[in-house]
Design a protein around this motif. Structure first.
Motif, mmCIF file in Angstrom:
data_model
loop_
_atom_site.group_PDB
_atom_site.id
_atom_site.type_symbol
_atom_site.label_atom_id
_atom_site.label_comp_id
_atom_site.label_asym_id
_atom_site.label_seq_id
_atom_site.Cartn_x
_atom_site.Cartn_y
_atom_site.Cartn_z
ATOM 1 N N ALA A 1 4.229 -1.384 3.633
ATOM 2 C CA ALA A 1 4.293 0.006 3.183
ATOM 3 C C ALA A 1 2.904 0.653 3.194
ATOM 4 O O ALA A 1 2.754 1.818 3.598
ATOM 5 C CB ALA A 1 4.914 0.082 1.792
ATOM 6 N N GLU A 2 1.882 -0.073 2.741
ATOM 7 C CA GLU A 2 0.529 0.478 2.746
ATOM 8 C C GLU A 2 0.081 0.820 4.164
ATOM 9 O O GLU A 2 -0.506 1.886 4.414
ATOM 10 C CB GLU A 2 -0.447 -0.514 2.113
ATOM 11 C CG GLU A 2 -0.283 -0.712 0.618
ATOM 12 C CD GLU A 2 -0.737 0.496 -0.192
ATOM 13 O OE1 GLU A 2 -1.165 1.517 0.411
ATOM 14 O OE2 GLU A 2 -0.653 0.431 -1.423
ATOM 15 N N LEU A 3 0.335 -0.094 5.092
ATOM 16 C CA LEU A 3 -0.047 0.163 6.476
ATOM 17 C C LEU A 3 0.730 1.359 7.028
ATOM 18 O O LEU A 3 0.160 2.221 7.726
ATOM 19 C CB LEU A 3 0.213 -1.080 7.326
ATOM 20 C CG LEU A 3 -0.038 -0.942 8.833
ATOM 21 C CD1 LEU A 3 -1.450 -0.462 9.123
ATOM 22 C CD2 LEU A 3 0.240 -2.275 9.534
ATOM 23 N N THR A 4 2.013 1.451 6.708
ATOM 24 C CA THR A 4 2.829 2.549 7.221
ATOM 25 C C THR A 4 2.374 3.884 6.653
ATOM 26 O O THR A 4 2.344 4.903 7.366
ATOM 27 C CB THR A 4 4.310 2.300 6.898
ATOM 28 O OG1 THR A 4 4.708 1.028 7.449
ATOM 29 C CG2 THR A 4 5.188 3.384 7.485
ATOM 30 N N ARG A 5 2.014 3.929 5.372
ATOM 31 C CA ARG A 5 1.486 5.166 4.792
ATOM 32 C C ARG A 5 0.271 5.665 5.586
ATOM 33 O O ARG A 5 0.153 6.854 5.893
ATOM 34 C CB ARG A 5 1.099 4.939 3.328
ATOM 35 C CG ARG A 5 2.266 4.752 2.374
ATOM 36 C CD ARG A 5 1.764 4.673 0.934
ATOM 37 N NE ARG A 5 2.836 4.420 -0.005
ATOM 38 C CZ ARG A 5 3.134 3.220 -0.514
ATOM 39 N NH1 ARG A 5 2.404 2.166 -0.194
ATOM 40 N NH2 ARG A 5 4.138 3.087 -1.361
ATOM 41 N N ARG A 6 -0.614 4.734 5.902
ATOM 42 C CA ARG A 6 -1.819 5.132 6.620
ATOM 43 C C ARG A 6 -1.494 5.548 8.057
ATOM 44 O O ARG A 6 -2.109 6.482 8.587
ATOM 45 C CB ARG A 6 -2.853 4.005 6.595
ATOM 46 C CG ARG A 6 -3.404 3.729 5.203
ATOM 47 C CD ARG A 6 -4.669 2.893 5.234
ATOM 48 N NE ARG A 6 -5.745 3.570 5.941
ATOM 49 C CZ ARG A 6 -6.970 3.048 6.097
ATOM 50 N NH1 ARG A 6 -7.259 1.861 5.570
ATOM 51 N NH2 ARG A 6 -7.904 3.713 6.750
ATOM 52 N N PHE A 25 8.167 3.124 -1.593
ATOM 53 C CA PHE A 25 7.716 3.713 -0.334
ATOM 54 C C PHE A 25 8.500 4.989 -0.021
ATOM 55 O O PHE A 25 7.910 5.996 0.398
ATOM 56 C CB PHE A 25 7.874 2.723 0.817
ATOM 57 C CG PHE A 25 7.625 3.364 2.158
ATOM 58 C CD1 PHE A 25 6.335 3.600 2.593
ATOM 59 C CD2 PHE A 25 8.688 3.779 2.961
ATOM 60 C CE1 PHE A 25 6.095 4.233 3.809
ATOM 61 C CE2 PHE A 25 8.454 4.417 4.176
ATOM 62 C CZ PHE A 25 7.161 4.635 4.595
ATOM 63 N N CYS A 26 9.816 4.951 -0.172
ATOM 64 C CA CYS A 26 10.627 6.116 0.188
ATOM 65 C C CYS A 26 10.355 7.306 -0.728
ATOM 66 O O CYS A 26 10.443 8.460 -0.294
ATOM 67 C CB CYS A 26 12.109 5.741 0.179
ATOM 68 S SG CYS A 26 12.582 4.671 1.570
ATOM 69 N N ARG A 27 10.009 7.049 -1.984
ATOM 70 C CA ARG A 27 9.605 8.163 -2.851
ATOM 71 C C ARG A 27 8.288 8.758 -2.374
ATOM 72 O O ARG A 27 8.110 9.984 -2.409
ATOM 73 C CB ARG A 27 9.516 7.691 -4.303
ATOM 74 C CG ARG A 27 10.894 7.526 -4.956
ATOM 75 C CD ARG A 27 10.808 6.958 -6.352
ATOM 76 N NE ARG A 27 12.105 7.001 -7.024
ATOM 77 C CZ ARG A 27 12.415 6.315 -8.106
ATOM 78 N NH1 ARG A 27 11.500 5.496 -8.671
ATOM 79 N NH2 ARG A 27 13.607 6.413 -8.655
#
Length: 416
Positions: A50-55, A110-112
């Motif tokens: 999730a952290e990688l996807t946010r970035r 993550f979805c929030r």
């Protein structure tokens, strides 16, 4: 220099989201980043993914996330994150076993975040959340029927013929697969007509649901024959769905799936068994536009079931088997997490090209059998473009138990 020294020199620190910078540089202008997990029930894999996807979304402009989940279930999540409602309800409503894969606190978090990110952007620039998998035959078929009844009444005959064909075999896809094996009749012709009926319509979702029906029909016929065909049908379907999403969104995409899917099968013994993978297909189709990111850990806890469709619970993951990739990294970096890039910039890393067993835990797991199973012979430097090493991990946090009795048969190999 020993291999352990090579590991320590190649290892980049991994203590927080800021340490993902070198991986973002490795991604560069790639169109697809496929991010794995060594199990479906580990908090740390979900959290780092999730952290990688946010970035990737915030800094690289990625426009959708495709996951190893069912299209209809994930479409409800997509509607929540793009329309500004709480995705908790959509995720809690997942019913197909194993629900804990997506109905967990980590995915809700993550979805929030994704909902809040999208709320600050116009509709055409919002990031979607979609399912890539092939299992939802009945849900997808019903979705096509509902759409056709409202928008394509002149094409309802083809839709209903497909529905009646599958209903004649009962509502268990396994029974359809068995029947199609024993007698020369199948629903293949009806499915082709169904696809033709919705082709060219205005709704991407209905066309994708029809593609799921077609993929599921092939999958269940192949599954009862055994061998690698059903696995390959499933991964080809996911690769095709990824391409359709990229065209639909006109955007770059992130994929969340098990290492066994996102890694390149040619770097494992899967190739000798006649199996492909989503990661291999993506590389073959898109070449340098693809970055594959794997995960591994030495020990910890995981959520899994001891049989398909059974109650899930937290299990202990024992220390990795000797001579495995996980044991090798633990010995070189005890109690440390690390990021590895392939190849490591300016460094020698012969161990990247050495075949080693690489642990793979599915939704069905028997820790006591690790001595004989759960390891995929792997050349890590060819299977992935980057690898996140987490020495000790802990279990994911499911939203609920498994209250529903609707299950799908396991795929090949077990429960990936």
């Amino acid at each position: 220099m020993t291999n352990a020294d090579e590991v320590r020199r190649a290892a980049l620190p991994l203590t927080g989201p800021g340490d993902l910078g070198p991986l973002l540089e490795r991604v560069g202008e790639a169109r697809f980043v496929l991010i794995g997990e060594a199990s479906h029930g580990t908090h740390d894999f979900y959290a780092w993914r999730a952290e990688l996807t946010r970035r990737l979304i915030a800094e690289k402009g990625f426009g959708f996330v495709g996951v190893e989940g069912d299209w209809p279930d994930c479409e409800r999540v997509n509607q929540s994150v793009t329309a500004g409602t709480d995705p908790f309800d959509a995720l809690y409503s997942f019913q197909r076993w194993p629900t804990f894969m997506w109905a967990n606190e980590e995915v809700v978090d993550f979805c929030r975040w994704l909902r809040d990110w999208n709320a600050e952007r116009p509709p055409g620039e919002r990031c979607g959340f979609h399912g890539l998998d092939v299992y939802s035959l009945w849900d997808s078929l019903r979705a096509v029927r509902h759409y056709a009844a409202a928008h394509l009444p002149e094409r309802m005959e083809a839709v209903m013929e497909a529905l009646y064909c599958f209903e004649s075999h009962g509502h268990d896809p396994r029974q359809y697969g068995l029947a199609a094996r024993l007698v020369p009749e199948s629903c293949e012709e009806e499915v082709v007509s169904l696809l033709a009926a919705v082709s060219g319509t205005g709704g991407f979702g209905v066309r994708q649901n029809a593609e799921v029906v077609a993929g599921a029909e092939r999958y269940y016929r192949a599954m009862v024959r055994g061998g690698p065909d059903s696995w390959n049908i499933r991964d080809v379907h996911m690769a095709d769905t990824l391409d359709r999403l990229a065209d639909h969104h006109e955007a770059k995409g992130v994929v969340w799936a098990h290492n066994t899917h996102i890694g390149d099968a040619r770097a494992t013994d899967m190739a000798a068994a006649g199996m492909t993978s989503l990661g291999q297909l993506a590389r073959e189709r898109h070449h340098e536009d693809v970055v594959l990111v794997g995960f591994g850990s030495h020990r910890g806890t995981v959520v899994a079931g001891d049989r398909w469709g059974g109650q899930h619970h937290v299990m202990r993951v024992p220390p990795a088997r000797p001579a495995s990739l996980e044991a090798f990294l633990h010995e070189a970096l005890p109690e440390q997490d690390a990021l590895f890039l392939v190849p490591p910039p300016g460094l020698r890393a012969d161990w990247y090209d050495e075949p080693m067993g690489h642990r793979a835990i599915g939704v069905v797991y028997h820790p006591e059998q690790e001595r004989w199973g759960n390891y995929v012979p792997t050349v890590v430097g060819r299977r992935y473009d980057a690898f996140l090493w987490l020495d000790e991990t802990r279990a994911v946090h499911p939203l609920h138990g498994e209250p529903w009795g609707d299950t799908e048969p396991e795929t090949y190999p077990t429960a990936m």
